[in-house]
Design a protein around this motif. Structure first.
Motif, PDB file in Angstrom:
ATOM      1  N   THR A 250      35.242  44.185  45.200  1.00 43.96           N
ATOM      2  CA  THR A 250      34.106  44.438  44.314  1.00 43.96           C
ATOM      3  C   THR A 250      34.077  45.900  43.907  1.00 43.96           C
ATOM      4  O   THR A 250      34.246  46.790  44.737  1.00 43.96           O
ATOM      5  CB  THR A 250      32.790  44.061  45.019  1.00 43.96           C
TER       6      THR A 250
ATOM      7  N   GLU B 194      36.965  40.159  52.594  1.00 36.86           N
ATOM      8  CA  GLU B 194      36.334  40.675  51.375  1.00 36.86           C
ATOM      9  C   GLU B 194      35.797  42.075  51.600  1.00 36.86           C
ATOM     10  O   GLU B 194      35.936  42.961  50.744  1.00 36.86           O
ATOM     11  CB  GLU B 194      35.211  39.727  50.950  1.00 36.86           C
TER      12      GLU B 194
ATOM     13  N   THR C 249      36.261  37.705  41.643  1.00 40.07           N
ATOM     14  CA  THR C 249      37.015  36.471  41.408  1.00 40.07           C
ATOM     15  C   THR C 249      38.444  36.608  41.903  1.00 40.07           C
ATOM     16  O   THR C 249      38.966  35.710  42.605  1.00 40.07           O
ATOM     17  CB  THR C 249      37.006  36.108  39.917  1.00 40.07           C
ATOM     18  N   ASN C 250      39.094  37.689  41.557  1.00 40.22           N
ATOM     19  CA  ASN C 250      40.471  37.897  41.996  1.00 40.22           C
ATOM     20  C   ASN C 250      40.545  38.105  43.513  1.00 40.22           C
ATOM     21  O   ASN C 250      41.534  37.740  44.146  1.00 40.22           O
ATOM     22  CB  ASN C 250      41.078  39.091  41.271  1.00 40.22           C
TER      23      ASN C 250
ATOM     24  N   THR D  55      34.011  30.796  48.093  1.00 34.48           N
ATOM     25  CA  THR D  55      34.955  30.415  47.035  1.00 34.48           C
ATOM     26  C   THR D  55      36.386  30.436  47.549  1.00 34.48           C
ATOM     27  O   THR D  55      37.171  29.511  47.301  1.00 34.48           O
ATOM     28  CB  THR D  55      34.817  31.352  45.827  1.00 34.48           C
TER      29      THR D  55
ATOM     30  N   ARG E 158      29.572  34.643  48.342  1.00 35.20           N
ATOM     31  CA  ARG E 158      30.174  33.881  47.243  1.00 35.20           C
ATOM     32  C   ARG E 158      31.686  34.018  47.253  1.00 35.20           C
ATOM     33  O   ARG E 158      32.408  33.027  47.080  1.00 35.20           O
ATOM     34  CB  ARG E 158      29.606  34.351  45.903  1.00 35.20           C
ATOM     35  N   VAL E 159      32.172  35.219  47.472  1.00 35.91           N
ATOM     36  CA  VAL E 159      33.621  35.415  47.555  1.00 35.91           C
ATOM     37  C   VAL E 159      34.196  34.653  48.740  1.00 35.91           C
ATOM     38  O   VAL E 159      35.230  33.981  48.632  1.00 35.91           O
ATOM     39  CB  VAL E 159      33.958  36.918  47.661  1.00 35.91           C
TER      40      VAL E 159
ATOM     41  N   ARG F 136      46.757  40.895  39.751  1.00 34.22           N
ATOM     42  CA  ARG F 136      45.638  40.355  38.983  1.00 34.22           C
ATOM     43  C   ARG F 136      44.546  41.370  38.690  1.00 34.22           C
ATOM     44  O   ARG F 136      43.738  41.175  37.790  1.00 34.22           O
ATOM     45  CB  ARG F 136      45.029  39.148  39.702  1.00 34.22           C
TER      46      ARG F 136
ATOM     47  N   ALA G  66      38.608  36.565  45.675  1.00 29.88           N
ATOM     48  CA  ALA G  66      38.538  35.204  46.228  1.00 29.88           C
ATOM     49  C   ALA G  66      39.891  34.507  46.128  1.00 29.88           C
ATOM     50  O   ALA G  66      40.322  33.816  47.068  1.00 29.88           O
ATOM     51  CB  ALA G  66      37.467  34.403  45.499  1.00 29.88           C
ATOM     52  N   ILE G  67      40.579  34.684  45.009  1.00 29.65           N
ATOM     53  CA  ILE G  67      41.898  34.064  44.842  1.00 29.65           C
ATOM     54  C   ILE G  67      42.894  34.649  45.837  1.00 29.65           C
ATOM     55  O   ILE G  67      43.686  33.927  46.450  1.00 29.65           O
ATOM     56  CB  ILE G  67      42.390  34.246  43.394  1.00 29.65           C
TER      57      ILE G  67
END
Length: 312
Positions: free
Chosen positions: A250, A240, A168-169, A113, A109-110, A163, A171-172
């Protein structure tokens, strides 16, 4: 007065025909043929099959995992692989196989995304820079050069430092690293397409810039972008894992392949399976994305495509 009769004048185009764009654009991509050629490449087809299976595991992780990701059993801690625990247990007695299955959804998912964000933003920047050129190209690409000048890992760490950690961060942060790559690939591809006959013909009859970009330029500039997407997915999964290994991605107790590597490094001599199996999962997914990218490059390259298609 004898002689050959005068030829009838050619019928003048109707208003509808006059306003219609000339049919000079190339045929649409032959996706069925492309998939057929890809299926004939055993390496790429095998890699795609493995990736589909991994994706299905990530989607149905709750149903496939034998146990919950954080079910602690002190009496079963550091158990080697067996029929009860196929991949063994970790230092807290958690089932390693279950955590790898549940960690697949987090890592993929990371990765998807991050690459999705970079693909959209980078492709848009590359389209604008390559199509308009001049000062638009100078401004956008110099900004991309500034981002590209930073080492990838350090840039991702800097974004996460601002961040904070989390999927989520993460992935960004990875997306920020890959935006300049997609922008460069798209710009180079657009520069080779924008002066083609079908583009100039459509422009001459008044086609808007949006229509030219979306209907003519982007579809014909897509092959290098598709190949870059597959390769970027491989490195996004790896990034990741690296960031989670460093404690910036994570966070525990959530399962992640990189985090599992970090948790197992202290037991590498006592319980090798804790780090070995998540490491093999990362290796397999990254390898398959790279092999799929190589296969897509061969299939989408016109010269390679002709050779694979028997000279047709």
């Amino acid at each position: 007065m004898t002689g050959q009769p005068y030829p009838e004048p050619a019928a003048s185009p109707t208003a509808t025909e006059a306003g219609r764009e000339p049919s000079l654009r190339p045929a649409r991509p032959r996706w069925r043929e492309t998939l057929g050629l890809l299926a004939r490449n055993p390496t790429a087809a095998g890699a795609a099959t493995v990736l589909v299976l991994v994706a299905l595991v990530a989607v149905f992780d709750q149903q496939l995992a034998p146990e919950g990701p954080n079910e602690i059993s002190v009496e079963d801690r550091l158990q080697p692989p067996s029929t009860e625990h196929w991949f063994g247990t970790d230092d807290l007695g958690r089932d390693v196989l279950s955590r790898i299955i549940l960690g697949a959804s987090v890592s993929l998912r990371v990765g998807f995304t991050a690459v999705g964000i970079a693909l959209v933003v980078g492709t848009l920047i590359g389209l604008l820079a390559g199509y308009y050129g001049k000062w638009v190209d100078d401004v956008l690409m110099r900004f991309m050069d500034v981002i590209f000048a930073f080492p990838a890992v350090l840039l991702a760490i800097a974004v996460l430092a601002v961040r904070g950690p989390g999927p989520t961060n993460t992935a960004i942060a990875i997306a920020v690293v890959y935006v300049p790559i997609f922008a460069r690939v798209t710009r180079a591809s657009v520069l080779g397409v924008r002066e083609e006959v079908y583009v100039r013909a459509s422009r001459s009859v008044g086609a808007s810039d949006l229509r030219l970009l979306t209907r003519h330029i982007l579809p014909n500039a897509a092959p290098p972008i598709i190949v870059q997407t597959s390769i970027s997915l491989a490195f996004a999964v790896l990034a990741e894992a690296a960031l989670s290994f460093l404690g910036l991605g994570t966070q525990p107790p959530n399962p992640s392949w990189g985090l599992m590597l970090a948790e197992g490094r202290g037991y590498i001599e006592l319980a090798w399976w804790i780090a070995f199996f998540p490491g093999m999962a990362i290796f397999l997914v990254v390898l398959c994305f790279n092999l799929l990218g190589d296969g897509l490059r061969d299939v989408l390259d016109p010269r390679q495509r002709t050779a694979m298609g028997g000279g047709r």
